[in-house]
Design a protein around this motif. Structure first.
Motif, PDB file in Angstrom:
ATOM      1  N   PRO A   3      23.437 -14.463  43.866  1.00  0.00           N
ATOM      2  CA  PRO A   3      24.205 -15.245  44.101  1.00  0.00           C
ATOM      3  C   PRO A   3      26.265 -15.656  44.301  1.00  0.00           C
ATOM      4  O   PRO A   3      25.878 -15.747  42.895  1.00  0.00           O
ATOM      5  CB  PRO A   3      23.541 -16.126  44.336  1.00  0.00           C
ATOM      6  N   TYR A   5      29.265 -18.021  44.192  1.00  0.00           N
ATOM      7  CA  TYR A   5      29.661 -19.419  44.795  1.00  0.00           C
ATOM      8  C   TYR A   5      31.013 -19.768  44.033  1.00  0.00           C
ATOM      9  O   TYR A   5      30.705 -19.703  42.855  1.00  0.00           O
ATOM     10  CB  TYR A   5      29.022 -20.565  44.525  1.00  0.00           C
ATOM     11  N   ALA A  40      26.924 -25.057  45.330  1.00  0.00           N
ATOM     12  CA  ALA A  40      25.560 -24.851  44.548  1.00  0.00           C
ATOM     13  C   ALA A  40      24.996 -25.963  43.857  1.00  0.00           C
ATOM     14  O   ALA A  40      26.232 -26.321  42.561  1.00  0.00           O
ATOM     15  CB  ALA A  40      25.391 -23.736  44.247  1.00  0.00           C
ATOM     16  N   LYS A  78      23.386 -25.678  48.590  1.00  0.00           N
ATOM     17  CA  LYS A  78      22.404 -24.378  47.980  1.00  0.00           C
ATOM     18  C   LYS A  78      21.654 -25.009  46.735  1.00  0.00           C
ATOM     19  O   LYS A  78      22.774 -25.190  46.095  1.00  0.00           O
ATOM     20  CB  LYS A  78      23.210 -23.743  48.328  1.00  0.00           C
ATOM     21  N   TYR A  80      19.415 -24.815  43.620  1.00  0.00           N
ATOM     22  CA  TYR A  80      18.322 -23.820  43.231  1.00  0.00           C
ATOM     23  C   TYR A  80      17.647 -23.919  41.970  1.00  0.00           C
ATOM     24  O   TYR A  80      17.880 -25.252  41.026  1.00  0.00           O
ATOM     25  CB  TYR A  80      18.865 -22.381  42.746  1.00  0.00           C
ATOM     26  N   VAL A 109      24.131 -14.789  38.252  1.00  0.00           N
ATOM     27  CA  VAL A 109      25.115 -15.474  39.140  1.00  0.00           C
ATOM     28  C   VAL A 109      26.574 -14.974  39.074  1.00  0.00           C
ATOM     29  O   VAL A 109      26.896 -15.060  38.226  1.00  0.00           O
ATOM     30  CB  VAL A 109      24.533 -16.645  39.324  1.00  0.00           C
TER      31      VAL A 109
END
Length: 262
Positions: A3, A5, A40, A78, A80, A109
């Motif tokens: 991921p 961001y 995120a 988003k 998580y 990440v």
């Protein structure tokens, strides 16, 4: 795929429960006001004080309120989730209702152009051998299936007993050997080094220990940075200093954000 961001907020160890209404309200405000400002949000475990199965939420107005707050947040940013030691039984039903994406522990990440390894942190406390044995058993799928087949009241009773027993043992160890008890419940350099080698990283973020700080560490020829997330508690000012913070990562770097003053 890792991921990626441009900005993120990371939190953990809120230990949400109806008996801590001020802490819960700060979380609801966080979901509504703070979290939507980034790309995120990562919740690194122990969002709840304990979790005995997704079906328990059907009988808990409080857990349903948290579920709604997360579902609304997930429509804006988003979100998580990574299991903690208190809520590793959060399952697919709750995740689907909230819109959160489950991450493995550990996970890598990319945030604001830099790579970070994320984990809850309990697996890094390898000096506590007894806990690691317990953890290895309760994370077995067949043990979890057996537990989730028990009546809900039985599961709650077992969870309350484990929480009480853990608290008593910790207080006893603090009174007998304060420094040894703290070291036992903290992460070890060897465990941090190992997980970073496994993930090919040199920046680690975790919660669990309730000791928020930024560390520069080294073991032999391996060097890394480590950020520890804060727990949240706004309901016991007589016992502990009120605390609630998040780790912000964006183009301006990595920094702790005080959510009490925010």
């Amino acid at each position: 795929m890792i991921p990626q961001y441009a900005s993120a907020l990371l939190i953990s160890d809120l230990h949400l429960t109806p008996s801590m209404p001020l802490t819960a309200q700060r979380f609801f405000d966080f979901c509504e006001k703070d979290a939507p400002k980034v790309d995120a949000v990562f919740i690194l475990g122990d969002l709840f004080e304990y979790w005995v199965g997704d079906d328990a939420a059907l009988h808990s107005p409080f857990q349903q309120e948290v579920q709604r707050a997360l579902a609304t947040l997930s429509t804006k940013v988003k979100t998580y989730y990574l299991h903690g030691n208190r809520d590793f039984l959060i399952g697919t039903h709750f995740l689907s209702k909230t819109g959160m994406t489950l991450m493995q522990d550990p996970s890598k990440v990319t945030l604001a152009g830099s790579d970070y390894v994320l984990c809850h942190g309990d697996s890094l406390c390898t000096a506590d051998i007894g806990y690691q044995v317990f953890r290895s058993w309760v994370r077995k799928s067949w043990i979890q299936k057996l537990f989730l087949r028990m009546p809900l009241q039985w599961r709650r009773s077992i969870a309350n007993h484990l929480r009480s027993n853990s608290g008593v043992k910790y207080q006893r160890s603090i009174k007998s050997t304060p420094q040894g008890a703290q070291a036992k419940t903290d992460v070890t350099l060897a465990a941090c080094a190992a997980v970073l080698r496994e993930q090919a990283g040199d920046q680690l973020i975790h919660g669990h220990t309730h000791q928020p700080a930024h560390h520069h560490e080294r073991l032999q020829d391996q060097e890394w940075q480590r950020w520890v997330l804060s727990d949240w508690d706004l309901d016991h000012p007589e016992a502990v200093r009120p605390r609630a913070s998040a780790l912000m990562i964006d183009q301006n770097g990595v920094r702790y954000t005080d959510l009490i003053k925010a």
